[in-house]
Design a protein around this motif. Sequence first.
Motif, PDB file in Angstrom:
ATOM      1  N   GLY A   1       4.392  -3.439 -18.365  1.00 52.31           N
ATOM      2  CA  GLY A   1       3.909  -3.773 -17.031  1.00 52.31           C
ATOM      3  C   GLY A   1       4.961  -4.455 -16.180  1.00 52.31           C
ATOM      4  O   GLY A   1       5.045  -4.213 -14.971  1.00 52.31           O
ATOM      5  N   VAL A   2       5.768  -5.317 -16.786  1.00 45.97           N
ATOM      6  CA  VAL A   2       6.842  -5.967 -16.039  1.00 45.97           C
ATOM      7  C   VAL A   2       7.835  -4.918 -15.538  1.00 45.97           C
ATOM      8  O   VAL A   2       8.291  -4.969 -14.383  1.00 45.97           O
ATOM      9  CB  VAL A   2       7.549  -7.026 -16.908  1.00 45.97           C
ATOM     10  CG1 VAL A   2       8.789  -7.570 -16.194  1.00 45.97           C
ATOM     11  CG2 VAL A   2       6.593  -8.167 -17.242  1.00 45.97           C
ATOM     12  N   HIS A   3       8.172  -3.954 -16.394  1.00 49.41           N
ATOM     13  CA  HIS A   3       9.069  -2.868 -15.965  1.00 49.41           C
ATOM     14  C   HIS A   3       8.468  -2.115 -14.771  1.00 49.41           C
ATOM     15  O   HIS A   3       9.169  -1.822 -13.789  1.00 49.41           O
ATOM     16  CB  HIS A   3       9.307  -1.908 -17.122  1.00 49.41           C
ATOM     17  CG  HIS A   3      10.362  -2.358 -18.080  1.00 49.41           C
ATOM     18  ND1 HIS A   3      11.700  -2.043 -17.935  1.00 49.41           N
ATOM     19  CD2 HIS A   3      10.279  -3.105 -19.209  1.00 49.41           C
ATOM     20  CE1 HIS A   3      12.395  -2.577 -18.924  1.00 49.41           C
ATOM     21  NE2 HIS A   3      11.556  -3.223 -19.725  1.00 49.41           N
ATOM     22  N   ARG A   4       7.195  -1.770 -14.853  1.00 46.63           N
ATOM     23  CA  ARG A   4       6.558  -1.010 -13.773  1.00 46.63           C
ATOM     24  C   ARG A   4       6.524  -1.814 -12.471  1.00 46.63           C
ATOM     25  O   ARG A   4       6.829  -1.285 -11.395  1.00 46.63           O
ATOM     26  CB  ARG A   4       5.128  -0.639 -14.172  1.00 46.63           C
ATOM     27  CG  ARG A   4       5.034   0.349 -15.321  1.00 46.63           C
ATOM     28  CD  ARG A   4       3.570   0.643 -15.628  1.00 46.63           C
ATOM     29  NE  ARG A   4       3.402   1.410 -16.838  1.00 46.63           N
ATOM     30  CZ  ARG A   4       2.751   2.571 -16.933  1.00 46.63           C
ATOM     31  NH1 ARG A   4       2.223   3.106 -15.844  1.00 46.63           N
ATOM     32  NH2 ARG A   4       2.615   3.186 -18.082  1.00 46.63           N
ATOM     33  N   LEU A   5       6.143  -3.078 -12.581  1.00 40.21           N
ATOM     34  CA  LEU A   5       6.061  -3.903 -11.383  1.00 40.21           C
ATOM     35  C   LEU A   5       7.422  -4.101 -10.731  1.00 40.21           C
ATOM     36  O   LEU A   5       7.547  -4.088  -9.508  1.00 40.21           O
ATOM     37  CB  LEU A   5       5.454  -5.259 -11.725  1.00 40.21           C
ATOM     38  CG  LEU A   5       3.960  -5.434 -11.519  1.00 40.21           C
ATOM     39  CD1 LEU A   5       3.547  -6.860 -11.829  1.00 40.21           C
ATOM     40  CD2 LEU A   5       3.548  -5.078 -10.097  1.00 40.21           C
ATOM     41  N   ALA A   6       8.422  -4.311 -11.553  1.00 45.37           N
ATOM     42  CA  ALA A   6       9.768  -4.480 -11.014  1.00 45.37           C
ATOM     43  C   ALA A   6      10.204  -3.246 -10.238  1.00 45.37           C
ATOM     44  O   ALA A   6      10.840  -3.345  -9.182  1.00 45.37           O
ATOM     45  CB  ALA A   6      10.750  -4.779 -12.138  1.00 45.37           C
ATOM     46  N   GLY A   7       9.835  -2.062 -10.766  1.00 42.01           N
ATOM     47  CA  GLY A   7      10.171  -0.829 -10.069  1.00 42.01           C
ATOM     48  C   GLY A   7       9.459  -0.709  -8.731  1.00 42.01           C
ATOM     49  O   GLY A   7      10.050  -0.285  -7.731  1.00 42.01           O
ATOM     50  N   ILE A   8       8.181  -1.081  -8.697  1.00 40.68           N
ATOM     51  CA  ILE A   8       7.435  -1.029  -7.446  1.00 40.68           C
ATOM     52  C   ILE A   8       8.004  -2.025  -6.440  1.00 40.68           C
ATOM     53  O   ILE A   8       8.187  -1.707  -5.253  1.00 40.68           O
ATOM     54  CB  ILE A   8       5.939  -1.302  -7.716  1.00 40.68           C
ATOM     55  CG1 ILE A   8       5.325  -0.107  -8.452  1.00 40.68           C
ATOM     56  CG2 ILE A   8       5.189  -1.579  -6.424  1.00 40.68           C
ATOM     57  CD1 ILE A   8       3.938  -0.346  -8.979  1.00 40.68           C
TER      58      ILE A   8
ATOM     59  N   ARG B   1       0.831  -1.200   0.000  1.00 40.57           N
ATOM     60  CA  ARG B   1       0.000   0.000   0.000  1.00 40.57           C
ATOM     61  C   ARG B   1       0.868   1.253   0.000  1.00 40.57           C
ATOM     62  O   ARG B   1       0.634   2.199  -0.768  1.00 40.57           O
ATOM     63  CB  ARG B   1      -0.925  -0.014   1.220  1.00 40.57           C
ATOM     64  CG  ARG B   1      -1.764   1.262   1.378  1.00 40.57           C
ATOM     65  CD  ARG B   1      -2.570   1.220   2.682  1.00 40.57           C
ATOM     66  NE  ARG B   1      -3.377   2.417   2.831  1.00 40.57           N
ATOM     67  CZ  ARG B   1      -2.953   3.545   3.391  1.00 40.57           C
ATOM     68  NH1 ARG B   1      -1.697   3.633   3.855  1.00 40.57           N
ATOM     69  NH2 ARG B   1      -3.763   4.581   3.482  1.00 40.57           N
ATOM     70  N   LYS B   2       1.893   1.275   0.840  1.00 41.01           N
ATOM     71  CA  LYS B   2       2.792   2.434   0.877  1.00 41.01           C
ATOM     72  C   LYS B   2       3.530   2.592  -0.444  1.00 41.01           C
ATOM     73  O   LYS B   2       3.713   3.716  -0.939  1.00 41.01           O
ATOM     74  CB  LYS B   2       3.792   2.280   2.028  1.00 41.01           C
ATOM     75  CG  LYS B   2       3.162   2.374   3.417  1.00 41.01           C
ATOM     76  CD  LYS B   2       4.224   2.239   4.507  1.00 41.01           C
ATOM     77  CE  LYS B   2       3.601   2.318   5.895  1.00 41.01           C
ATOM     78  NZ  LYS B   2       4.627   2.166   6.969  1.00 41.01           N
ATOM     79  N   ALA B   3       3.950   1.475  -1.022  1.00 39.10           N
ATOM     80  CA  ALA B   3       4.670   1.547  -2.293  1.00 39.10           C
ATOM     81  C   ALA B   3       3.784   2.094  -3.400  1.00 39.10           C
ATOM     82  O   ALA B   3       4.234   2.894  -4.240  1.00 39.10           O
ATOM     83  CB  ALA B   3       5.200   0.161  -2.661  1.00 39.10           C
ATOM     84  N   TYR B   4       2.516   1.676  -3.419  1.00 40.71           N
ATOM     85  CA  TYR B   4       1.590   2.198  -4.428  1.00 40.71           C
ATOM     86  C   TYR B   4       1.350   3.697  -4.238  1.00 40.71           C
ATOM     87  O   TYR B   4       1.311   4.469  -5.205  1.00 40.71           O
ATOM     88  CB  TYR B   4       0.259   1.449  -4.356  1.00 40.71           C
ATOM     89  CG  TYR B   4       0.251   0.107  -5.047  1.00 40.71           C
ATOM     90  CD1 TYR B   4       1.108  -0.179  -6.108  1.00 40.71           C
ATOM     91  CD2 TYR B   4      -0.645  -0.885  -4.650  1.00 40.71           C
ATOM     92  CE1 TYR B   4       1.074  -1.413  -6.738  1.00 40.71           C
ATOM     93  CE2 TYR B   4      -0.680  -2.126  -5.285  1.00 40.71           C
ATOM     94  CZ  TYR B   4       0.183  -2.375  -6.332  1.00 40.71           C
ATOM     95  OH  TYR B   4       0.146  -3.594  -6.967  1.00 40.71           O
ATOM     96  N   LEU B   5       1.185   4.116  -2.989  1.00 43.73           N
ATOM     97  CA  LEU B   5       1.000   5.539  -2.722  1.00 43.73           C
ATOM     98  C   LEU B   5       2.225   6.338  -3.150  1.00 43.73           C
ATOM     99  O   LEU B   5       2.112   7.408  -3.775  1.00 43.73           O
ATOM    100  CB  LEU B   5       0.711   5.765  -1.235  1.00 43.73           C
ATOM    101  CG  LEU B   5      -0.677   5.328  -0.736  1.00 43.73           C
ATOM    102  CD1 LEU B   5      -0.733   5.391   0.791  1.00 43.73           C
ATOM    103  CD2 LEU B   5      -1.769   6.213  -1.343  1.00 43.73           C
ATOM    104  N   ASN B   6       3.406   5.830  -2.838  1.00 48.73           N
ATOM    105  CA  ASN B   6       4.641   6.521  -3.223  1.00 48.73           C
ATOM    106  C   ASN B   6       4.799   6.571  -4.738  1.00 48.73           C
ATOM    107  O   ASN B   6       5.446   7.486  -5.265  1.00 48.73           O
ATOM    108  CB  ASN B   6       5.848   5.823  -2.601  1.00 48.73           C
ATOM    109  CG  ASN B   6       5.914   6.003  -1.098  1.00 48.73           C
ATOM    110  OD1 ASN B   6       5.336   6.950  -0.546  1.00 48.73           O
ATOM    111  ND2 ASN B   6       6.593   5.091  -0.415  1.00 48.73           N
ATOM    112  N   ALA B   7       4.214   5.582  -5.441  1.00 46.15           N
ATOM    113  CA  ALA B   7       4.286   5.573  -6.902  1.00 46.15           C
ATOM    114  C   ALA B   7       3.242   6.481  -7.538  1.00 46.15           C
ATOM    115  O   ALA B   7       3.193   6.598  -8.772  1.00 46.15           O
ATOM    116  CB  ALA B   7       4.116   4.144  -7.418  1.00 46.15           C
TER     117      ALA B   7
END
Length: 572
Positions: free
Chosen positions: A413-420, A174-180
């Motif tokens: 999407g793989v790039h984005r998820l890896a970053g999160i 949740r924090k990671a999504y908010l920070n993103a």
Amino acid sequence: MNAAPSVGIADGATFDVVIVGGGSAGCVLASRLSEDPSTSVLLIEAGEDMPPGQVDPDILSSFPLATFRGDRWLWPGLRVRPAAGRASVPYEQGRVLGGGSTVNAQAANRGLPRDYDDWCASGLVGWGWDDVLPYFRKLERDLDFGGPLHGDAGPVPVRRIPPAQWNGFSLALRKAYLNAGFEELHDQNGEFGDGFFSPAISNEDDHRVTAAMAYLDANVRRRKNLQILTGHRVDRIAFDDRVATSVQVSFEARPVFSVRGRRFVLTAGALHTPALLLRSGVGPAEELLPLGAQMVANVPAIGRRLQDHPGIALCQYLPRGLRAPAPPVRASLLGLRYSSGFDAGEDSDMYVASSGRAAWHAMGARLATYFLWCNRPYARGQVRLASMDPNVAPEVDLNLLGDERDAMRMADGVHRLAGIAQSMPFAHLEGAMPLALSPRAKALSRITPSNAALARVAATVVDAAGRLRPLLLRHAVNGGWSIRELLTCSETMQKFLRAQTFSMWHVSGTCKMGHPDSPDTVADAHGKVVALANVWVADASVIPTLPSANTNLPVLMVAEKISDGLRKMATS
């Protein structure tokens, strides 16, 4: 087939309505059509029944474990080819009263208003968002939200798991999504923009509620005009010209017998419904005639336009403090909708489901998973027959990533998820890793004492591995794929996607509803097969384009709407 029949049906028995397939849609049709006591209804299901009070504990579990107990509730011999150049793999489709709702992840996701407005704009008049919303409300009893978007008296309970009950991984995500920069949404089915949320589920008191439990309760089963025949398979439909007269039914050693009907509704799912029509001589003549079919109607569109959401999985090693407790506690607590930006006007075209536990066993507790899929795929597949023999499963080509636009969005999407994943507070242990759903992983997912012992040993070794952990995990869970190579080499990324993209079990569209004059239409806006006099389809087969959702709730809605039309027609 080893399930005993629920009732005995005599050869030649006649019903006003014969429903073929007791999955989610079939349960709806049987319940709604039998509300009229003057209409006799027969529901035929190939799998077993679990009457009220006799539902297996594995089915009731909030943690979706049913498919890990072997093949008891799954269609035997059903395989699909995921993508071009790949071999066919087993496909887990429910064969039990309640169908997919009995073995799925319990997602109660409607999709977005634009999904249904697109149906209407494509020529399917009467299926826009304002048209289907009353049926979504009719089917549900939302335990969290009220108002004009939600139902409060339907048979299917819908709830969300509040943050106070989230595991440590979900709180960190949740924090990671908010920070993103993602917005936190509270109502997946009532807030329609991008953002993350606790997914709605068809669950009450921490127990799964299947379509059979919801629609075929004890009161419904007591209706004298409703009969439920389980453990029996419908092999084909018999016709007099283009009027269906009966279905041919088989059960173990008993000779094939016929059940007559005035109206027939097919709800066997997006793979078996078209296969049944094809075996009955309804479909593309150029494919059926070489198989020896006796043609009833040349309908080239049957079996075409198959759609599924292409999925890929990543995983991440979890420290002890963030591991989810053992089942039956639910581990999938966060969903994310986002827009890839690749297609103008295609907002919320991507979805991520996360889980704080990869599997039921000890090794599964060490891994969080991210399931990424494309909400708006362009690729189309096909269902065709290999033989007219009903014992031979249909050939299914999903053709996932058959359109380059789907592959581009999945790679992004793989790039984005890896970053999160890399932004998570424990990412120093390991960042995101590709997760290969290999035969070895599937074998370990079976619930057996030996697998439990093996997983405990593997988990102990991985915990103690220290610097060797990435190497161990790379070969244990992802088939040797390196996330770094995926992110730095587009060719490797495409090889990975082509090799590892899998079905999200959302097959649909093989008997598409549409305008009767359209060449790709099989059924009209009421679900009636255009080429036939008295046959309707009311399952995922008729969905024109995939909604931005898991398909169970949309299928329930489709069945509710078509059953309403059938009842109005019967009384007019």
